[in-house]
Motif scaffolding. Structure first.
Motif, PDB file in Angstrom:
ATOM      1  N   GLY A  70       0.794  -1.219   0.000  1.00  0.00           N
ATOM      2  CA  GLY A  70       0.000   0.000   0.000  1.00  0.00           C
ATOM      3  C   GLY A  70       0.829   1.273   0.000  1.00  0.00           C
ATOM      4  N   PRO A  71       1.753   1.434   0.950  1.00  0.00           N
ATOM      5  CA  PRO A  71       2.565   2.661   0.949  1.00  0.00           C
ATOM      6  C   PRO A  71       3.326   2.880  -0.355  1.00  0.00           C
ATOM      7  CG  PRO A  71       2.784   1.501   3.040  1.00  0.00           C
ATOM      8  CD  PRO A  71       2.030   0.583   2.123  1.00  0.00           C
ATOM      9  N   GLU A  72       3.782   1.808  -0.968  1.00  0.00           N
ATOM     10  CA  GLU A  72       4.559   1.935  -2.200  1.00  0.00           C
ATOM     11  C   GLU A  72       3.696   2.389  -3.373  1.00  0.00           C
ATOM     12  OE1 GLU A  72       7.212  -1.537  -2.843  1.00  0.00           O
ATOM     13  OE2 GLU A  72       6.787  -1.981  -0.746  1.00  0.00           O
ATOM     14  N   VAL A  73       2.509   1.804  -3.518  1.00  0.00           N
ATOM     15  CA  VAL A  73       1.669   2.218  -4.648  1.00  0.00           C
ATOM     16  C   VAL A  73       1.151   3.631  -4.439  1.00  0.00           C
ATOM     17  CG1 VAL A  73       1.055  -0.138  -5.275  1.00  0.00           C
ATOM     18  CG2 VAL A  73      -0.442   1.121  -3.717  1.00  0.00           C
ATOM     19  N   ILE A  74       0.984   4.034  -3.182  1.00  0.00           N
ATOM     20  CA  ILE A  74       0.546   5.404  -2.907  1.00  0.00           C
ATOM     21  C   ILE A  74       1.632   6.403  -3.328  1.00  0.00           C
ATOM     22  CG2 ILE A  74       0.060   7.065  -1.071  1.00  0.00           C
ATOM     23  CD1 ILE A  74      -1.374   4.766   0.420  1.00  0.00           C
ATOM     24  N   VAL A  75       2.864   6.182  -2.893  1.00  0.00           N
ATOM     25  CA  VAL A  75       3.907   7.157  -3.214  1.00  0.00           C
ATOM     26  C   VAL A  75       4.192   7.181  -4.712  1.00  0.00           C
ATOM     27  CG1 VAL A  75       4.938   6.996  -0.916  1.00  0.00           C
ATOM     28  CG2 VAL A  75       5.837   5.584  -2.756  1.00  0.00           C
ATOM     29  N   LYS A  76       4.141   6.036  -5.367  1.00  0.00           N
ATOM     30  CA  LYS A  76       4.383   6.004  -6.809  1.00  0.00           C
ATOM     31  C   LYS A  76       3.259   6.702  -7.573  1.00  0.00           C
ATOM     32  CE  LYS A  76       6.209   2.130  -8.548  1.00  0.00           C
ATOM     33  NZ  LYS A  76       6.453   0.679  -8.775  1.00  0.00           N
ATOM     34  N   ALA A 126       8.666   3.784   2.083  1.00  0.00           N
ATOM     35  CA  ALA A 126       8.219   3.434   0.734  1.00  0.00           C
ATOM     36  C   ALA A 126       8.933   4.271  -0.322  1.00  0.00           C
ATOM     37  CB  ALA A 126       6.709   3.621   0.625  1.00  0.00           C
ATOM     38  N   LYS A 127       9.201   5.532  -0.016  1.00  0.00           N
ATOM     39  CA  LYS A 127       9.942   6.376  -0.950  1.00  0.00           C
ATOM     40  C   LYS A 127      11.328   5.801  -1.223  1.00  0.00           C
ATOM     41  CE  LYS A 127      10.277  10.766  -0.650  1.00  0.00           C
ATOM     42  NZ  LYS A 127      10.476  12.150  -0.138  1.00  0.00           N
ATOM     43  N   GLN A 128      11.985   5.306  -0.185  1.00  0.00           N
ATOM     44  CA  GLN A 128      13.311   4.714  -0.358  1.00  0.00           C
ATOM     45  C   GLN A 128      13.245   3.468  -1.234  1.00  0.00           C
ATOM     46  OE1 GLN A 128      14.994   4.010   3.512  1.00  0.00           O
ATOM     47  NE2 GLN A 128      15.367   6.183   3.919  1.00  0.00           N
ATOM     48  N   ALA A 129      12.192   2.679  -1.058  1.00  0.00           N
ATOM     49  CA  ALA A 129      12.066   1.439  -1.832  1.00  0.00           C
ATOM     50  C   ALA A 129      11.770   1.711  -3.298  1.00  0.00           C
ATOM     51  CB  ALA A 129      10.975   0.556  -1.231  1.00  0.00           C
ATOM     52  N   THR A 130      11.062   2.800  -3.573  1.00  0.00           N
ATOM     53  CA  THR A 130      10.597   3.064  -4.934  1.00  0.00           C
ATOM     54  C   THR A 130      11.357   4.172  -5.645  1.00  0.00           C
ATOM     55  OG1 THR A 130       8.969   4.676  -4.115  1.00  0.00           O
ATOM     56  CG2 THR A 130       8.251   2.367  -4.305  1.00  0.00           C
ATOM     57  N   SER A 131      12.107   4.966  -4.878  1.00  0.00           N
ATOM     58  CA  SER A 131      12.796   6.158  -5.429  1.00  0.00           C
ATOM     59  C   SER A 131      11.798   7.155  -6.008  1.00  0.00           C
ATOM     60  CB  SER A 131      13.821   5.757  -6.508  1.00  0.00           C
ATOM     61  OG  SER A 131      14.808   4.895  -5.964  1.00  0.00           O
ATOM     62  N   ALA A 132      10.593   7.170  -5.453  1.00  0.00           N
ATOM     63  CA  ALA A 132       9.556   8.084  -5.935  1.00  0.00           C
ATOM     64  C   ALA A 132       9.864   9.512  -5.501  1.00  0.00           C
ATOM     65  CB  ALA A 132       8.197   7.660  -5.389  1.00  0.00           C
ATOM     66  N   ALA A 133       9.686  10.431  -6.414  1.00  0.00           N
ATOM     67  CA  ALA A 133       9.987  11.841  -6.155  1.00  0.00           C
ATOM     68  C   ALA A 133       8.720  12.565  -5.714  1.00  0.00           C
ATOM     69  CB  ALA A 133      10.570  12.493  -7.402  1.00  0.00           C
ATOM     70  N   ALA A 182       6.401  -6.844  -1.322  1.00  0.00           N
ATOM     71  CA  ALA A 182       6.434  -5.615  -0.521  1.00  0.00           C
ATOM     72  C   ALA A 182       7.873  -5.261  -0.164  1.00  0.00           C
ATOM     73  CB  ALA A 182       5.607  -5.798   0.739  1.00  0.00           C
ATOM     74  N   GLY A 183       8.184  -3.990  -0.283  1.00  0.00           N
ATOM     75  CA  GLY A 183       9.518  -3.508   0.040  1.00  0.00           C
ATOM     76  C   GLY A 183      10.504  -3.537  -1.109  1.00  0.00           C
ATOM     77  N   THR A 184      10.098  -4.118  -2.228  1.00  0.00           N
ATOM     78  CA  THR A 184      11.014  -4.218  -3.378  1.00  0.00           C
ATOM     79  C   THR A 184      10.865  -3.050  -4.344  1.00  0.00           C
ATOM     80  OG1 THR A 184       9.455  -5.475  -4.762  1.00  0.00           O
ATOM     81  CG2 THR A 184      10.857  -6.729  -3.240  1.00  0.00           C
ATOM     82  N   GLY A 185       9.777  -2.308  -4.218  1.00  0.00           N
ATOM     83  CA  GLY A 185       9.521  -1.219  -5.152  1.00  0.00           C
ATOM     84  C   GLY A 185       8.918  -1.660  -6.467  1.00  0.00           C
ATOM     85  N   LYS A 186       8.602  -2.961  -6.589  1.00  0.00           N
ATOM     86  CA  LYS A 186       8.088  -3.491  -7.855  1.00  0.00           C
ATOM     87  C   LYS A 186       6.574  -3.333  -8.021  1.00  0.00           C
ATOM     88  CE  LYS A 186      11.648  -7.101  -8.145  1.00  0.00           C
ATOM     89  NZ  LYS A 186      11.880  -8.567  -8.174  1.00  0.00           N
ATOM     90  N   ALA A 187       5.868  -3.039  -6.955  1.00  0.00           N
ATOM     91  CA  ALA A 187       4.408  -2.994  -7.017  1.00  0.00           C
ATOM     92  C   ALA A 187       3.921  -1.996  -8.063  1.00  0.00           C
ATOM     93  CB  ALA A 187       3.830  -2.649  -5.653  1.00  0.00           C
ATOM     94  N   ASN A 188       2.952  -2.427  -8.851  1.00  0.00           N
ATOM     95  CA  ASN A 188       2.380  -1.590  -9.908  1.00  0.00           C
ATOM     96  C   ASN A 188       1.366  -0.626  -9.306  1.00  0.00           C
ATOM     97  OD1 ASN A 188       1.079  -0.542 -12.190  1.00  0.00           O
ATOM     98  ND2 ASN A 188       1.323  -2.444 -13.341  1.00  0.00           N
ATOM     99  N   HIS A 189       1.506   0.651  -9.606  1.00  0.00           N
ATOM    100  CA  HIS A 189       0.623   1.668  -9.028  1.00  0.00           C
ATOM    101  C   HIS A 189      -0.523   2.068  -9.959  1.00  0.00           C
ATOM    102  CE1 HIS A 189       3.489   3.871 -11.506  1.00  0.00           C
ATOM    103  NE2 HIS A 189       2.652   4.894 -11.524  1.00  0.00           N
TER     104      HIS A 189
END
Length: 328
Positions: free
Chosen positions: A18-24, A49-56, A298-305
C-alpha cells in the motif's frame, strides 16, 4: 474534481505494498494537484516506501507547498516489518481507516481511497470483519453496504461478497437482490447515467425451470419485477455464463452478481490492473484498489501503481458528483 475537493488516502497494511503504490501514484501526478490529497497513516511508512521506490514526492504533517499532507495516526508500536502478517500491522490499518471515516463524516474529506489491508492481520488485532466492506459499514453505523467493481467496459455489483457459497445462496433473498439493484442504479444516476442493469442468475441456466434449483424463480425474478415497478431499467435473471460477455460488449452498463467469485472473475479477467472497488450504501464515499497486500513483493519497489491511479481517478469522479440518489 473541484479545486477545494479533498481525497483522503488510507495507507493500508503498512507491511504490504500500500505505501509503495501510494507514493508512486502521487509522484506521477502533476505537482499542482497534490494539495487535493491527504494520506492517512504514518509519515515514517511513507518515507520507507519512498526509499524502496525512489519516488519523487514529498510529505509533510502540516500544509506545505508542493508536499502531500499526512494525517499522522499513532500506532503505539514500532513500524511493522515489511512482508509479514502481524497484529500490529492489522491494528494500524484499522486505525487509519477509522480516522479517514471520521474525516469524511466531519466533511474534512470528500472521498476515501483505501490501500489494501490484510484480513488475517486485522483479525489477529481483534477486529473481526470480512475486510473493508464490513468494517466501513460498522464504522458508519450502516445496516449494510454493497461492493461495486468498476472498470471501463464492465461493472459488477454484488449481492454478497466474503461469505461461503452456501451463505451466498442464503443471502440471495428478494429484499437483498432488490436493494443491490437499487444501490447500483442510484450510484450511476448520481454520476449522470440511467444504467441498463442485468441480474445474473444464481443457478446454472437460471435453474432451467426448476431442474437445477428454483432460487432464480422464487427470489431473483420477483426482485427484478419490483425494481422495474420503481422505474429501474433492469433485466433478468440472465444466465451467468452469458450475461458478463453481453455486458462487456455493450448490452448492459451494470451486472448484479449473486456472489463474490461470480462477479470478481470476469472483472479480473478483463480489467485486472484497472478495475476499482467502490463501496455503495454508506453515508460516505469510498473507492479502493482491487488488489491485495502482496507481501511477497512488498519492500522491493516493484508494485504496480496503475490500480491506485484508477482508484484516485474514480474517487475524483465520485467526489465531484452530488449525493442525490433516486430510483426514478
Amino acid at each position: 474534481m473541484g479545486k477545494d475537493t479533498r481525497v483522503a488516502i488510507t495507507l493500508g497494511d503498512p507491511a504490504g505494498v500500500g505505501p509503495e503504490v501510494i507514493v508512486k501514484a502521487l509522484a506521477s501526478l502533476p505537482r499542482k494537484e497534490l494539495a487535493s490529497f491527504t494520506v492517512v497513516g504514518n509519515i515514517e511508512a511513507l518515507e520507507r516506501a519512498k526509499q524502496a521506490t525512489s519516488a519523487a514526492v514529498d510529505f509533510a504533517m502540516r500544509p506545505t507547498d508542493g508536499a502531500v499532507l499526512v494525517e499522522e495516526v499513532p500506532i503505539d508500536a514500532a513500524l511493522p516489518e515489511i512482508g509479514k502478517v502481524s497484529a500490529t500491522a492489522g491494528e494500524a490499518s484499522v486505525r487509519y481507516i477509522r480516522r479517514a471515516v471520521e474525516m469524511a463524516i466531519a466533511g474534512e474529506a470528500d472521498c476515501i481511497v483505501t490501500a489494501p489491508i490484510n484480513k488475517e492481520a486485522m483479525n489477529l488485532a481483534g477486529h473481526h470483519f470480512d475486510g473493508h466492506t464490513g468494517l466501513l459499514a460498522h464504522l458508519t453505523g450502516s445496516k449494510s453496504s454493497f461492493m461495486l467493481l468498476a472498470s471501463e467496459r464492465l461493472n459488477t455489483i454484488h449481492v454478497s461478497t466474503h461469505v461461503s457459497l452456501r451463505g451466498a445462496i442464503e443471502r440471495a433473498t428478494v429484499e437483498r437482490v432488490l436493494a443491490t439493484i437499487e444501490a447500483g442504479h442510484n450510484h450511476f444516476m448520481r454520476l449522470g447515467m440511467k444504467p441498463r442493469i442485468a441480474v445474473a442468475g444464481l443457478n446454472p441456466h437460471c435453474g432451467e425451470n426448476g431442474l437445477f434449483g428454483d432460487e432464480d424463480t422464487r427470489f431473483l425474478a420477483p426482485a427484478v419485477e419490483l425494481a422495474k415497478a420503481k422505474g429501474i431499467d433492469v433485466t433478468g435473471p440472465i444466465s451467468a455464463d452469458t450475461v458478463f460477455a453481453r455486458a462487456y460488449n455493450g448490452a448492459f452498463d451494470l451486472v448484479v452478481a449473486q456472489y463474490h467469485d461470480q462477479g470478481h472473475i470476469p472483472i479480473k479477467l478483463v480489467a485486472f490492473d484497472t478495475a476499482v472497488n467502490v463501496s455503495l450504501g454508506l453515508p460516505i464515499d469510498r473507492v479502493s484498489v482491487d488488489h491485495g497486500t502482496a507481501f511477497d513483493i512488498a519492500g522491493t519497489g516493484k508494485a504496480n501503481h496503475v490500480n491506485m491511479l484508477s482508484a484516485i481517478a474514480y474517487a475524483r469522479l465520485v467526489a465531484g458528483s452530488p449525493r442525490r440518489p433516486t430510483t426514478q
